[in-house]
Motif scaffolding. Structure first.
Motif, PDB file in Angstrom:
ATOM      1  N   PRO A 110       0.683  -1.181  -0.103  1.00 41.33           N
ATOM      2  CA  PRO A 110       0.029  -0.035  -0.012  1.00 41.33           C
ATOM      3  C   PRO A 110       0.824   1.364   0.025  1.00 41.33           C
ATOM      4  O   PRO A 110       0.497   2.225  -0.606  1.00 41.33           O
ATOM      5  N   GLU A 111       1.900   1.154   0.614  1.00 47.62           N
ATOM      6  CA  GLU A 111       2.918   2.528   0.675  1.00 47.62           C
ATOM      7  C   GLU A 111       3.574   2.910  -0.642  1.00 47.62           C
ATOM      8  O   GLU A 111       3.790   4.032  -0.747  1.00 47.62           O
ATOM      9  N   TYR A 151      -1.376   2.940  -4.092  1.00 43.84           N
ATOM     10  CA  TYR A 151      -2.240   4.087  -3.817  1.00 43.84           C
ATOM     11  C   TYR A 151      -2.845   4.602  -2.701  1.00 43.84           C
ATOM     12  O   TYR A 151      -3.698   5.478  -2.653  1.00 43.84           O
ATOM     13  N   GLY A 152      -1.987   3.892  -1.640  1.00 40.19           N
ATOM     14  CA  GLY A 152      -2.105   4.761  -0.051  1.00 40.19           C
ATOM     15  C   GLY A 152      -3.492   4.649   0.529  1.00 40.19           C
ATOM     16  O   GLY A 152      -4.342   3.695   0.144  1.00 40.19           O
ATOM     17  N   LYS A 153      -3.907   5.470   1.180  1.00 40.88           N
ATOM     18  CA  LYS A 153      -5.190   5.573   2.000  1.00 40.88           C
ATOM     19  C   LYS A 153      -6.210   6.133   0.927  1.00 40.88           C
ATOM     20  O   LYS A 153      -7.362   6.049   1.497  1.00 40.88           O
ATOM     21  N   ARG A 154      -6.032   6.595  -0.139  1.00 39.92           N
ATOM     22  CA  ARG A 154      -6.877   7.099  -0.953  1.00 39.92           C
ATOM     23  C   ARG A 154      -7.579   5.875  -1.995  1.00 39.92           C
ATOM     24  O   ARG A 154      -8.716   5.732  -2.254  1.00 39.92           O
ATOM     25  N   GLY A 155      -6.857   4.846  -2.579  1.00 37.30           N
ATOM     26  CA  GLY A 155      -6.971   4.011  -3.329  1.00 37.30           C
ATOM     27  C   GLY A 155      -7.287   4.498  -4.583  1.00 37.30           C
ATOM     28  O   GLY A 155      -6.784   5.660  -5.018  1.00 37.30           O
ATOM     29  N   PRO A 173      -8.452   1.499  -0.363  1.00 36.53           N
ATOM     30  CA  PRO A 173      -7.610   2.071   0.414  1.00 36.53           C
ATOM     31  C   PRO A 173      -6.620   0.980   1.313  1.00 36.53           C
ATOM     32  O   PRO A 173      -7.232   0.212   1.578  1.00 36.53           O
ATOM     33  N   ASP A 174      -5.390   1.377   1.253  1.00 33.83           N
ATOM     34  CA  ASP A 174      -4.389   0.633   2.183  1.00 33.83           C
ATOM     35  C   ASP A 174      -4.735  -0.949   1.533  1.00 33.83           C
ATOM     36  O   ASP A 174      -4.276  -1.936   2.649  1.00 33.83           O
TER      37      ASP A 174
END
Length: 223
Positions: free
Chosen positions: A190-191, A194-198, A204-205
């Motif tokens: 995830p990091e 697309y991270g916390k936004r997806g 997300p994540d």
């Protein structure tokens, strides 16, 4: 005239066995009237329904294989210096993508056997034409900082070459070392995704798979 002597006939009436009485409600209660008992028709319907659901819900690996995607065992992946895990589906034979060089690629982000983000998505142009433009960036550059190219000539200025979907940050580093014609699959955490936004169908994540195809290494004089 005397009557003729005929043999006498004796008729016997045989009683037929009486039909057995129908079973009482009390007699059938143990097999038919229990709360969990079902009829043959309902049982057959339940079996057919269970078989259909099992056929319609294959495991992710089977689904990927049915869609023509190669399933790579986790132990076959190689760990890059930055921790990313990758596997070369096809070894290229052309020029090598080195840090600082400009490259053109096609990429696909696959989440649970579904292509969620792809540079191969065709763009509708005038005259019912379409084009799927490769993504161009500099290997090792910060994500999203590459210079956008001019409008492509064969699209009559209607489509920007950098209008394709946004790639994950992992692509800017893991492409290093690939050769033109090569195809690489990457497990993106995830990091570095697309991270916390997806993005699109990627929540997300969430980790996902990234397929990269190196199309061209642009010589410095042609940039």
């Amino acid at each position: 005239m005397a009557p003729s002597a005929l043999p006498s006939r004796t008729f016997y009436r045989h009683s037929l066995p009486s039909a057995a009485p129908p079973p009482s409600r009390e007699a059938c209660a143990p097999c038919c009237c229990l709360p969990g008992a079902v009829s043959r028709r309902r049982a057959a319907a339940q079996l057919l329904s269970a078989g259909f659901l099992a056929a319609a819900s294959p495991p992710p690996a089977s689904l990927a294989a049915r869609r023509g995607r190669r399933v790579v065992p986790p132990e076959d992946y190689v760990t890059a210096p930055d921790g990313l895990k990758y596997y070369d589906l096809v070894e290229g034979k052309g020029p090598t993508a080195e840090k600082g060089l400009t490259v053109q690629v096609h990429f696909d982000c696959i989440y649970r056997s579904i292509t969620a983000v792809s540079s191969r998505e065709a763009k509708l142009l005038a005259g019912n034409r379409s084009i799927a433009q490769p993504y161009e960036f500099t290997v090792g550059s910060p994500p999203g900082k590459e210079r956008k190219r001019e409008f492509v000539d064969n699209a009559n200025g209607l489509y920007s070459a950098q209008a394709s979907p946004k790639p994950p940050p992992a692509m800017y580093t893991i492409t290093e070392g690939m050769k033109v014609g090569g195809k690489r699959r990457v497990i993106v955490p995830p990091e570095l995704g697309y991270g916390k936004r997806g993005m699109s169908e990627i929540p997300p994540d969430a980790p996902f798979e990234l397929d990269i195809e190196l199309l061209e290494v642009v010589p410095p004089a042609e940039k």
